[in-house]
Motif scaffolding. Structure first.
Motif, PDB file in Angstrom:
ATOM      1  N   LEU A 275      -8.251  -3.314  -3.109  1.00  0.00           N
ATOM      2  CA  LEU A 275      -8.274  -3.404  -4.566  1.00  0.00           C
ATOM      3  C   LEU A 275      -9.238  -4.485  -5.040  1.00  0.00           C
ATOM      4  O   LEU A 275     -10.046  -4.258  -5.950  1.00  0.00           O
ATOM      5  CB  LEU A 275      -6.872  -3.670  -5.099  1.00  0.00           C
TER       6      LEU A 275
ATOM      7  N   SER B 297       0.854  -1.196   0.000  1.00  0.00           N
ATOM      8  CA  SER B 297       0.000   0.000   0.000  1.00  0.00           C
ATOM      9  C   SER B 297       0.887   1.242   0.000  1.00  0.00           C
ATOM     10  O   SER B 297       2.053   1.175   0.422  1.00  0.00           O
ATOM     11  CB  SER B 297      -0.884   0.002   1.244  1.00  0.00           C
TER      12      SER B 297
ATOM     13  N   ALA C 111      -5.149   2.319  -6.629  1.00  0.00           N
ATOM     14  CA  ALA C 111      -5.737   1.599  -7.761  1.00  0.00           C
ATOM     15  C   ALA C 111      -7.239   1.422  -7.557  1.00  0.00           C
ATOM     16  O   ALA C 111      -8.023   1.460  -8.522  1.00  0.00           O
ATOM     17  CB  ALA C 111      -5.052   0.240  -7.931  1.00  0.00           C
ATOM     18  N   ALA C 112      -7.656   1.248  -6.301  1.00  0.00           N
ATOM     19  CA  ALA C 112      -9.084   1.069  -6.001  1.00  0.00           C
ATOM     20  C   ALA C 112      -9.885   2.302  -6.391  1.00  0.00           C
ATOM     21  O   ALA C 112     -10.946   2.192  -7.032  1.00  0.00           O
ATOM     22  CB  ALA C 112      -9.271   0.758  -4.519  1.00  0.00           C
TER      23      ALA C 112
ATOM     24  N   THR D 172      -2.420  -0.373  -3.737  1.00  0.00           N
ATOM     25  CA  THR D 172      -3.715  -1.057  -3.857  1.00  0.00           C
ATOM     26  C   THR D 172      -4.876  -0.087  -3.656  1.00  0.00           C
ATOM     27  O   THR D 172      -5.882  -0.155  -4.372  1.00  0.00           O
ATOM     28  CB  THR D 172      -3.800  -2.185  -2.820  1.00  0.00           C
ATOM     29  N   GLN D 173      -4.750   0.810  -2.694  1.00  0.00           N
ATOM     30  CA  GLN D 173      -5.846   1.734  -2.405  1.00  0.00           C
ATOM     31  C   GLN D 173      -5.977   2.812  -3.482  1.00  0.00           C
ATOM     32  O   GLN D 173      -7.088   3.216  -3.834  1.00  0.00           O
ATOM     33  CB  GLN D 173      -5.626   2.362  -1.030  1.00  0.00           C
TER      34      GLN D 173
END
Length: 549
Positions: free
Chosen positions: A133, A79, A85-86, A82-83
């Protein structure tokens, strides 16, 4: 079948929608990134690197995280990749929704779909460093058949495939698809499609969802085990049907209790308007077609219009309603965002057809956006303060235990009570009740999962920390705790008191010791202590170093 609705919007407008949504989503995500707290399962994954998603019926999450990390032995924390990309996925889904539902104004389009990922319950999903994600990707895939794929035979099969993929990333996301089925029906009524076309459209979507769920259950669901399998037990007898009502009551008590009365006073009327619009649209449609349709068709249309809000609320929970003991947590309520977004899309389409200004929809969407950003900011601040509070306690405890071990052997650690919330976190939770669920304390002797893993971050020598619940351990814990009532602590801090009894370090948090030792005569004996819920034994056998792993 005819297309869902007219597509519109230039590439420039779509870029604007994407950038606006990305910026708004970052406003929601930024407080979480600033807090930088390992969230629940993140504690073990960051420290040990285990996956474990296969056992929960989410094999594609395993594959995704392995691919991102070129996984070989154990995962590591990557991280905020991932966040970030979310929220990029959420922004792109918003672009697709704006295109499908012909919302040409970039700001209006962005604000209308903003609740998909900004609604308060989805804050938990975004807080997971390892899971955010996959959960967001599941939501995007669940909506893809409606917001992007064509309504033809090829589109149907592709829809089955992507919904199946969504279930493999995160099962609860399918509820968003169910809500967008209702959105399609309401918009089709605005376009005056025939009742036959409405029925065909509904069956088309329902079969799509049903086929995906059936394949998922046959291929993946049979391999689910552990806690998730226990919580996934379905109602299968008529005697269990009252559980559906109980589940509805439990879920909506949970949702209602997540916000105080003042927030409901402000936002309740807005929710009421959004809920009544589909009813008005449905009744107007039924009145328009009643002269050309049999009486029974008109009756069904009127009944459907009146029941639409009830069905929509049921779809927020989806298949979870039919479980014997469903999990009740914020992360399960992905359908709340879809419900709010669908309501705003319907409002925008209806007012446009009725030749009313978009300013009404923009005002309502903006009001909801401000509320969601406010809750996200308060949540992120509470999360960060709680992290600092518990880190300070755990670091101090680790230092105190290190001093004890330097002076002599220490066989075990016995915890009692809970550290609770930091003062600021407690204040925020008092104003925003949802914080009680979104910010779980990590130092609580009653928690057999989070507390041992959290302490492993500060007590690396106790590498085989785990709770024991066998009778022998309970008796030893009871006898040891009984002695603390007659001893003076070797260390007192604002958060805990520390005792050393027979080479066992006893750590009591908060008022646990006073409550126990100050109890009436006869309530502090070994039997009472052995059954106390607020004790957990965390053991490290120093004579069996070979057992460590």
């Amino acid at each position: 079948m005819s297309p869902v609705t007219e597509r519109s919007g230039s590439a420039r407008d779509e870029r604007s929608i994407f950038l606006i949504l990305l910026g708004l989503s970052f406003v929601v995500l930024l407080p979480i990134l600033r807090a930088n707290r390992y969230y629940n399962d993140d504690l073990s994954r960051a420290l040990i690197g285990r996956q474990g998603w296969d056992a929960t019926g989410r094999p594609l999450t395993n594959l995704l995280m392995r691919a991102l990390q070129c996984y070989d032995h154990a995962m590591v924390d990557i991280s905020p990749l991932t966040q970030l990309a979310a929220i990029a996925i959420l922004s792109w889904v918003g672009v697709l929704a704006a295109r499908r539902f012909a919302i040409s104004s970039p700001w209006l389009a962005a604000l209308v779909v903003f609740p998909l990922g900004a609604q308060p319950f989805f804050l938990e999903n975004l807080s997971y460093k390892f899971d955010s994600l996959s959960m967001t990707l599941a939501l995007g895939l669940a909506l893809l058949p409606i917001v992007s794929l064509k309504s033809d035979r090829r589109g149907w099969w592709l829809g089955v495939l992507v919904i199946f993929a969504s279930l493999n990333f995160y099962q609860a996301a399918v509820n968003a698809y169910l809500l967008f089925i209702l959105l399609e029906l309401v918009l089709a009524q605005l376009r005056d499609e025939t009742p036959r076309e409405l029925f065909i459209r509904f069956c088309y979507r329902l079969l799509q969802a049903g086929a995906s769920m059936l394949v998922y259950q046959l291929v993946v669901g049979i391999h689910v085990n552990g806690w998730v399998k226990q919580k996934s037990e379905k109602i299968h007898t008529l005697e269990q049907l009252p559980l559906v009502k109980a589940n509805i009551v439990d879920y909506f008590n949970y949702i209602g209790g997540s916000f105080d009365v003042h927030w409901w006073m402000y936002f309740g009327p807005v929710m009421l308007v959004l809920g009544l619009l589909p009813v008005v649209i449905g009744i107007r449609y039924a009145l328009r077609v009643r002269l050309t349709q049999p009486v029974w068709v008109s009756a069904i249309l009127f009944a459907t219009a009146l029941l639409m809000p009830v069905v929509a609320l049921a779809c927020v929970l989806g298949p979870m309603l039919f479980l014997v003991s469903p999990p009740i947590a914020a992360r399960e309520l992905t359908g709340v965002g879809a419900l709010l977004a669908a309501g705003l899309i319907i409002m925008q389409a209806a007012l446009r057809q009725w030749h009313q200004s978009d300013a009404w929809t923009l005002s309502v969407a903006g009001m909801l956006a401000v509320g969601m950003c406010t809750i996200a900011s308060a949540y992120g601040n509470a999360l960060g303060v709680q992290k600092e509070y518990e880190n300070r306690i755990a670091a101090g405890l680790a230092d105190d235990l290190a001093e004890i071990r330097a002076a002599g052997p220490m066989r075990a650690i016995l915890l009692e009570g809970a550290a609770g919330y930091a003062p600021v976190t407690a204040h925020v939770a008092g104003q925003f009740p949802i914080i009680h669920d979104l910010v779980p304390p990590y130092i609580d002797a009653d928690d057999l999962f989070l507390t041992p893993i959290f302490l492993m971050h500060y007590l690396p020598d106790f590498v085989n920390l785990h709770p024991r619940t066998d009778p022998q351990t309970s008796q030893l814990a009871a006898a040891t705790l009984a002695k603390t009532c007659h001893l003076t602590a070797i260390r007192n801090t604002s958060a805990y008191s520390l005792y050393l009894i027979d080479n066992i370090a006893v750590v009591t948090f908060g008022s646990a010791l006073a409550q126990r030792c100050g109890a009436p005569a006869g309530t502090g004996d070994g039997a009472q202590l052995a059954s106390a819920r607020h004790t957990v034994f965390i053991w490290n056998d120093l004579d069996k170093a070979g057992d460590r792993r």
